[in-house]
Design a protein around this motif. Sequence first.
Motif, short mmCIF file in Angstrom:
data_model
loop_
_atom_site.label_atom_id
_atom_site.label_comp_id
_atom_site.label_asym_id
_atom_site.label_seq_id
_atom_site.Cartn_x
_atom_site.Cartn_y
_atom_site.Cartn_z
N ALA A 191 -11.95 9.32 0.11
CA ALA A 191 -12.82 10.46 0.34
C ALA A 191 -14.27 10.14 0.00
O ALA A 191 -15.19 10.85 0.42
CB ALA A 191 -12.36 11.66 -0.48
N GLY A 192 -14.50 9.08 -0.76
CA GLY A 192 -15.85 8.63 -1.04
C GLY A 192 -16.59 9.44 -2.08
O GLY A 192 -17.82 9.36 -2.16
N GLY A 193 -15.94 10.19 -2.87
CA GLY A 193 -16.59 10.97 -3.91
C GLY A 193 -16.99 10.09 -5.10
O GLY A 193 -16.43 9.01 -5.32
N SER A 194 -17.98 10.56 -5.85
CA SER A 194 -18.45 9.81 -7.02
C SER A 194 -17.97 10.41 -8.32
O SER A 194 -18.31 9.90 -9.39
CB SER A 194 -19.98 9.75 -7.03
N ASP A 195 -17.18 11.49 -8.25
CA ASP A 195 -16.72 12.14 -9.49
C ASP A 195 -15.48 11.50 -10.06
O ASP A 195 -15.09 11.80 -11.17
CB ASP A 195 -16.46 13.62 -9.24
N GLY B 31 -4.05 12.68 -2.11
CA GLY B 31 -3.48 12.51 -0.78
C GLY B 31 -4.36 11.72 0.14
O GLY B 31 -3.88 11.12 1.12
N ALA B 32 -5.67 11.69 -0.12
CA ALA B 32 -6.60 10.97 0.75
C ALA B 32 -6.81 9.53 0.32
O ALA B 32 -7.58 8.81 0.95
CB ALA B 32 -7.95 11.70 0.78
N ASP C 14 0.86 -1.19 0.00
CA ASP C 14 0.00 0.00 0.00
C ASP C 14 0.90 1.24 0.00
O ASP C 14 1.87 1.32 0.77
CB ASP C 14 -0.91 0.02 1.23
N LEU C 15 0.52 2.21 -0.81
CA LEU C 15 1.29 3.44 -0.92
C LEU C 15 0.39 4.63 -0.61
O LEU C 15 -0.73 4.72 -1.15
CB LEU C 15 1.89 3.61 -2.32
N ARG C 16 0.85 5.51 0.24
CA ARG C 16 0.13 6.74 0.56
C ARG C 16 1.06 7.94 0.31
O ARG C 16 2.23 7.89 0.63
CB ARG C 16 -0.33 6.77 2.03
#
Length: 781
Positions: A697-701, A679-680, A652-654
């Motif tokens: 972040a849970g965005g749908s875009d 970053g998130a 995993d990379l952050r």
Amino acid sequence: MDAVAVWSRHLAAHLAPHEAASAERVGTAYVAGGRRRRDLMRSTTPEPGGFGGAGPGELPIILDGLRAVAGDLLGLLASHPLANLLVLVAMRGAGRPARDPSQAAPHGYGAPPSPAEAVPSLGQTIDALRNRLTAQGIPADRADELTYDTLKLIFQQDRGPAEIEAFLRALAGSPPSGPAAGSTPPSAPGETSGWMLPPWLWLYFLGVLAPSVPSAVEGFQDDVAGMATLVGYLAANVQRAGTAILTAAGVLEFLPALLLLTGILGVLLPGTRGRWAERRHRLQPSDDPVIGEMTAYVRRQAPAAGLRLGERDDRLARVYPVGWREARVAVYPPLLRLWSRDRDAAQAVLLHEVAHLRQGDHLIVGLASPFAWFVRSWGVALTALALVPAAVYLAVGGTGTSPVLNSVLYVAVAVPISLILPVAGLWVAELSADRYAMSVAGPAALARALGPARPAGPVIGRLLGLLSHPPLRLRLWAARSWPRGTAALAALWPLAFVVRLIAITVYELFARMLNGSSFTEAVQVVAGGLPEELSSVRTLLAEMAALLLNWPLIAPLWLRIWAPLRASRHRFAPYLLSALVPGLLVAGGFAAGPAGEVSVASSGPSPSAASPAQPATGPVTEPAAGPAAEPATERTGLVDDRPWTGHSLPADLRITTFVRLDQQGGDPGWKARAAGRLGAGVWRADEDGRLTFSDLAGGSDLRPGEGGWLRIGDEVTFWLPIEQVTESGSVATEINGTIDLGGGPAVMNALWARKPDGSAADLLASPALDFTARLDVRTAP
């Protein structure tokens, strides 16, 4: 009374009667050398309590000039002094220039010339003596008068041959003369001190171009593949303006590789280049008596040089190689006419071309030089393939800071920046050849050759000529300041590095401001990168400084490589001064200060790029301490699945920190939002080469797809498709770049941009994010 005192009084009585009272003292002090001679030759400035300054008298300068030609005079007196006297009187009565049309190299001490050589040797002696007097500050008319009158007294022998010989040998055996009034007087060919400048062209080839051969070949292959893609887009739809501009600008990427490879080829095959030059330019041997005189003169300066006659009426002469240490000079009808009209100026032209052989740069410059040809072609290619398409695009309505325009800007600026060093090297080679011509023919002859004798030519031709020859004003300034100016000319190529650094800085500032950064932000980032920029060329700068510091010792050896001639060592002082330029740049490369870092941006409102807020998901953590090196394990399958920074795959990379964050085109606020989403999220690298991204972040875009990675050594190349959902539909984008696993924390260099589909309008409207970030690598649960 010794011969020096007698002859000093005799010379003063006939040439400088007002100095007759102190003539014996002056002669004794001059022969003694050291401080006594320096006091004679010194020009003083007004001192407190004194009336004013004063310069040296004419008698010390006459003695200094006689010492410079004492060897020639001994040879002439041993052969036919009466014949030389008659020739001297005839030349003086005819009002001819001091230099005889066919000069010979000076004879050694006491080596009697044959009768056939008496006149050429006399012409050389007249020339050397007059140049010496002129260099010491005697006006040209007075120097000409003193030259003839002095030699007339020598050849009349009214004081007896033995006395004259004792006087000349006393002068020749005295300590060497130092420079008077801060100058280095001229001397015989190959023995002048200070005329040869360091071979910066060779340092450019060996220190800049040669080490980049492997990367140039690899880059050439990449350019071919990239150009094939762009040409395919262009062929599919000729109306696609964006890809058309990229295709045209991309052609310029071929030129550095072609410059390097063909330049080296021209150096390695001088014989082939010489034969092609003679066929291409129709250069032929000639039995014209003028060509015979020119050939004899040239071979006295460089035995391995010859002449060929060309047909063009817009040139004077050009050198070209026919071997490693052999060259020929192509001469043209205008030079033949100049030879009859102004022999001194014509000889200066030939000496300039001969100097290229003596300096070793005949393999790089001159007729049929592929290196010089490509340097000049870059100017044409820049105009045709970068500026013209950009102007056309803007004329038909292109606006904004788009990736296309930024690409054109990059190419349009990169080409002239890359031209700075080779052009400066070509300029120094020409100025160094000028200095040799001045040391033999005199600065006045060279100035005449540079002035009316040169055809003006069209404006475009003169502008392109600046890519291979320095401006005429600069060459005339060097002629006027000769023999001074060595330090300034030796520092010309190191100063080109300063100009190059300034040009890069200005471009980076402008480009970052186009990408949406404020002036303050751009200055901070660019200033932080200056030490790294200097550090990248630190080795070359150190080589430049070392060459300048040791050039007085190296110059005689360098001359002997190309011509069987000897040369005296140069003075150290000018080169010590010019070495300050690369020395200061080297010191700047050691300056501390890493590039400014930018923290991860949030997904909220657009913050300042200098200090954006942290993401909504929590604070940013610094990379965890881990092993600095990986276990030396071997690959076990098709994919190189060795551990990443000490952590086994899957990993995993952050993103922990953005080191660099630039946006091209689009809404300026998109940079902060995009950085916050990256970053998130968490990147996952699987053992089978798959790469995925989880948007926490849970965005749908954003709809990340499945990408891939390929590891070679410590560098991982990756790509990840992402579908962006907008109000007007969806857009296919991709993040691609590299991850560096060596040297501590992993570093990602990537570009997030729209996938090219040939649509100029969409390409211009879509933003692109170019970034460098540090990564925290962990073994995936």
